[in-house]
Scaffold this motif. Structure first.
Motif, PDB file in Angstrom:
ATOM      1  N   LEU A   1       0.047  -5.617   1.909  1.00 53.11           N
ATOM      2  CA  LEU A   1       0.689  -4.694   0.986  1.00 53.11           C
ATOM      3  C   LEU A   1      -0.025  -4.694  -0.358  1.00 53.11           C
ATOM      4  CD1 LEU A   1       3.090  -2.742   0.587  1.00 53.11           C
ATOM      5  CD2 LEU A   1       4.320  -4.676  -0.431  1.00 53.11           C
ATOM      6  N   ALA A   2      -0.415  -5.871  -0.836  1.00 59.10           N
ATOM      7  CA  ALA A   2      -1.151  -5.947  -2.099  1.00 59.10           C
ATOM      8  C   ALA A   2      -2.487  -5.235  -2.007  1.00 59.10           C
ATOM      9  CB  ALA A   2      -1.358  -7.406  -2.494  1.00 59.10           C
ATOM     10  N   SER A   3      -3.156  -5.378  -0.876  1.00 57.71           N
ATOM     11  CA  SER A   3      -4.449  -4.724  -0.717  1.00 57.71           C
ATOM     12  C   SER A   3      -4.331  -3.211  -0.834  1.00 57.71           C
ATOM     13  CB  SER A   3      -5.059  -5.094   0.641  1.00 57.71           C
ATOM     14  OG  SER A   3      -5.337  -6.474   0.708  1.00 57.71           O
ATOM     15  N   TYR A   4      -3.269  -2.652  -0.246  1.00 57.44           N
ATOM     16  CA  TYR A   4      -3.095  -1.200  -0.280  1.00 57.44           C
ATOM     17  C   TYR A   4      -2.535  -0.696  -1.609  1.00 57.44           C
ATOM     18  CZ  TYR A   4      -3.959  -0.731   4.765  1.00 57.44           C
ATOM     19  OH  TYR A   4      -4.532  -0.724   6.023  1.00 57.44           O
ATOM     20  N   THR A   5      -1.718  -1.490  -2.289  1.00 53.88           N
ATOM     21  CA  THR A   5      -1.038  -0.990  -3.484  1.00 53.88           C
ATOM     22  C   THR A   5      -1.675  -1.429  -4.798  1.00 53.88           C
ATOM     23  OG1 THR A   5       0.499  -2.864  -3.444  1.00 53.88           O
ATOM     24  CG2 THR A   5       1.198  -0.839  -2.335  1.00 53.88           C
ATOM     25  N   LEU A   6      -2.363  -2.566  -4.796  1.00 56.57           N
ATOM     26  CA  LEU A   6      -2.947  -3.098  -6.027  1.00 56.57           C
ATOM     27  C   LEU A   6      -4.451  -3.305  -5.931  1.00 56.57           C
ATOM     28  CD1 LEU A   6      -0.271  -5.839  -6.868  1.00 56.57           C
ATOM     29  CD2 LEU A   6      -0.472  -3.566  -7.881  1.00 56.57           C
ATOM     30  N   GLY A   7      -4.978  -3.239  -4.744  1.00 51.46           N
ATOM     31  CA  GLY A   7      -6.386  -3.532  -4.541  1.00 51.46           C
ATOM     32  C   GLY A   7      -7.254  -2.298  -4.526  1.00 51.46           C
ATOM     33  N   CYS A   8      -8.478  -2.484  -4.079  1.00 53.94           N
ATOM     34  CA  CYS A   8      -9.446  -1.384  -4.061  1.00 53.94           C
ATOM     35  C   CYS A   8      -9.651  -0.833  -2.657  1.00 53.94           C
ATOM     36  CB  CYS A   8     -10.775  -1.836  -4.647  1.00 53.94           C
ATOM     37  SG  CYS A   8     -11.553  -3.180  -3.732  1.00 53.94           S
ATOM     38  N   VAL A   9      -8.761  -1.179  -1.708  1.00 48.41           N
ATOM     39  CA  VAL A   9      -8.864  -0.644  -0.359  1.00 48.41           C
ATOM     40  C   VAL A   9      -8.715   0.874  -0.366  1.00 48.41           C
ATOM     41  CG1 VAL A   9      -7.634  -0.516   1.841  1.00 48.41           C
ATOM     42  CG2 VAL A   9      -8.183  -2.742   0.851  1.00 48.41           C
ATOM     43  N   LEU A  10      -7.791   1.377  -1.179  1.00 48.59           N
ATOM     44  CA  LEU A  10      -7.561   2.820  -1.273  1.00 48.59           C
ATOM     45  C   LEU A  10      -8.179   3.367  -2.553  1.00 48.59           C
ATOM     46  CD1 LEU A  10      -3.807   3.144  -0.199  1.00 48.59           C
ATOM     47  CD2 LEU A  10      -5.856   3.377   1.214  1.00 48.59           C
ATOM     48  N   ALA A  11      -8.601   4.611  -2.487  1.00 49.64           N
ATOM     49  CA  ALA A  11      -9.025   5.314  -3.697  1.00 49.64           C
ATOM     50  C   ALA A  11      -7.831   5.409  -4.643  1.00 49.64           C
ATOM     51  CB  ALA A  11      -9.540   6.700  -3.342  1.00 49.64           C
ATOM     52  N   PRO A  12      -8.068   5.491  -5.949  1.00 48.75           N
ATOM     53  CA  PRO A  12      -6.956   5.489  -6.901  1.00 48.75           C
ATOM     54  C   PRO A  12      -5.879   6.526  -6.618  1.00 48.75           C
ATOM     55  CG  PRO A  12      -9.016   5.167  -8.057  1.00 48.75           C
ATOM     56  CD  PRO A  12      -9.384   5.469  -6.635  1.00 48.75           C
ATOM     57  N   ASP A  13      -6.250   7.744  -6.244  1.00 46.08           N
ATOM     58  CA  ASP A  13      -5.231   8.763  -5.996  1.00 46.08           C
ATOM     59  C   ASP A  13      -4.430   8.443  -4.742  1.00 46.08           C
ATOM     60  OD1 ASP A  13      -7.525   9.239  -4.425  1.00 46.08           O
ATOM     61  OD2 ASP A  13      -7.104  11.396  -4.285  1.00 46.08           O
TER      62      ASP A  13
END
Length: 316
Positions: A209-221
């Motif tokens: 969850l942290a990777s998807y919400t706070l990390g750089c796994v996803l582009a900012p948008d």
């Protein structure tokens, strides 16, 4: 780098590297490079002992097994109880589904309309049962799955990801070697003790969850899109939100299954102007019998204990 920041890196993993904050909740940036460090720590020995005793007391009070991992991302303070024991993930997996989809799908994919029939509907589908005639876009299915925990929407998202095996493969790509998705809704909710299918651990769910919400796994948008869905979730008011400090903003995904399974995974952001940083938390529970009741209050109480151990009370 302070020791606690090293611990944050170890708990959250290499995917959490120099992300931008979500503008919708004012979360500060977090930096946590991948390093070798102990995997679990707690915010001070007195807090550790007190939290351990209180978690054990909650297990006795509710006659349930409780797993918790929480991490305050800037300080690296960690609270953990049964962090590596497996629990059925139930509908918390829907947050990971949408995270995986937002990482891999194009805008055209997300805007494509998906259609289904009455025969495709499964139990608890409050949104999709209203749209058999017209369908929904993939993006709208993500909204239904996260915000309303719609089970048919989740199954249609599995189709987009290549089934449960496709989701598992995607989680492996972001470093989650624990979470194992095998079945679709509603079969994934059998939650039989000892069955590793459709299970995870508090540590793995908090990390992903942290990777998807706070990390750089996803582009900012895309990251902001997922956070927005979690913050506007309609099913979590009695769980982590009920136990989080006053004034904090919680984005969460809940889950329920047989054997007393009641779960919530969340990110909590402090009020504007606070000197605290976001807290990632996973609270997972289970019982011994298939018809054991679920306990929203156990999740809320465990959340209160967790924030108290982090030095944050109800006043925030």
């Amino acid at each position: 780098m302070p020791t606690r920041s090293l611990l944050a890196a170890a708990v959250l993993g290499a995917a959490l590297v120099a992300p931008a904050a979500s503008p919708s909740v004012g979360a500060p940036s977090v930096a946590a490079p991948s390093v070798a460090a102990p995997s679990v720590a707690v915010a001070g020995v007195p807090s550790e002992r007190a939290a351990a005793a209180r978690f054990a007391a909650l297990e006795r009070q509710y006659d349930a097994r409780l797993g918790v991992v929480a991490l305050e991302v800037d300080t690296g303070r960690v609270v953990a109880h049964r962090p590596d024991e497996r629990f059925a993930f139930a509908s918390t997996v829907k947050a990971l589904q949408v995270g995986a989809l937002l990482r891999t799908a194009t805008e055209a994919d997300l805007d494509r309309t998906v259609r289904w029939t009455e025969d495709d509907l499964v139990t608890y589908s409050p949104v999709t049962e209203q749209h058999v005639a017209d369908g929904l876009t993939v993006r709208e299915l993500a909204d239904a799955a996260v915000r309303y925990s719609d089970n048919t929407a989740a199954n249609l998202l599995f189709d987009e990801l290549g089934g449960p095996a496709g989701l598992t493969a995607e989680l492996r790509r972001i470093g989650d070697t624990t979470t194992t998705s095998v079945r679709e809704e509603p079969d994934l909710n059998t939650a039989v003790p000892g069955d590793v299918r459709d299970t995870s651990t508090p540590r793995a769910l908090a990390r992903s969850l942290a990777s998807y919400t706070l990390g750089c796994v996803l582009a900012p948008d895309r990251r902001a899109e997922l956070v927005d869905l979690l913050v506007r979730n309609t099913t979590g008011d009695a769980l982590v939100r009920a136990g989080a400090p006053d004034g904090w903003t919680v984005g969460d995904k809940t889950g329920s299954a047989a054997y007393g399974t009641r779960n919530d995974i969340a990110v909590a952001w402090p009020p504007a102007g606070s000197n605290r940083s976001p807290v990632v938390i996973a609270v997972l529970t289970s019982g011994d019998e298939a018809d054991d009741p679920t306990h929203d209050a156990l999740v809320a109480d465990a959340t209160r204990v967790t924030f108290a151990a982090l030095g944050v009370g109800r006043a925030g």
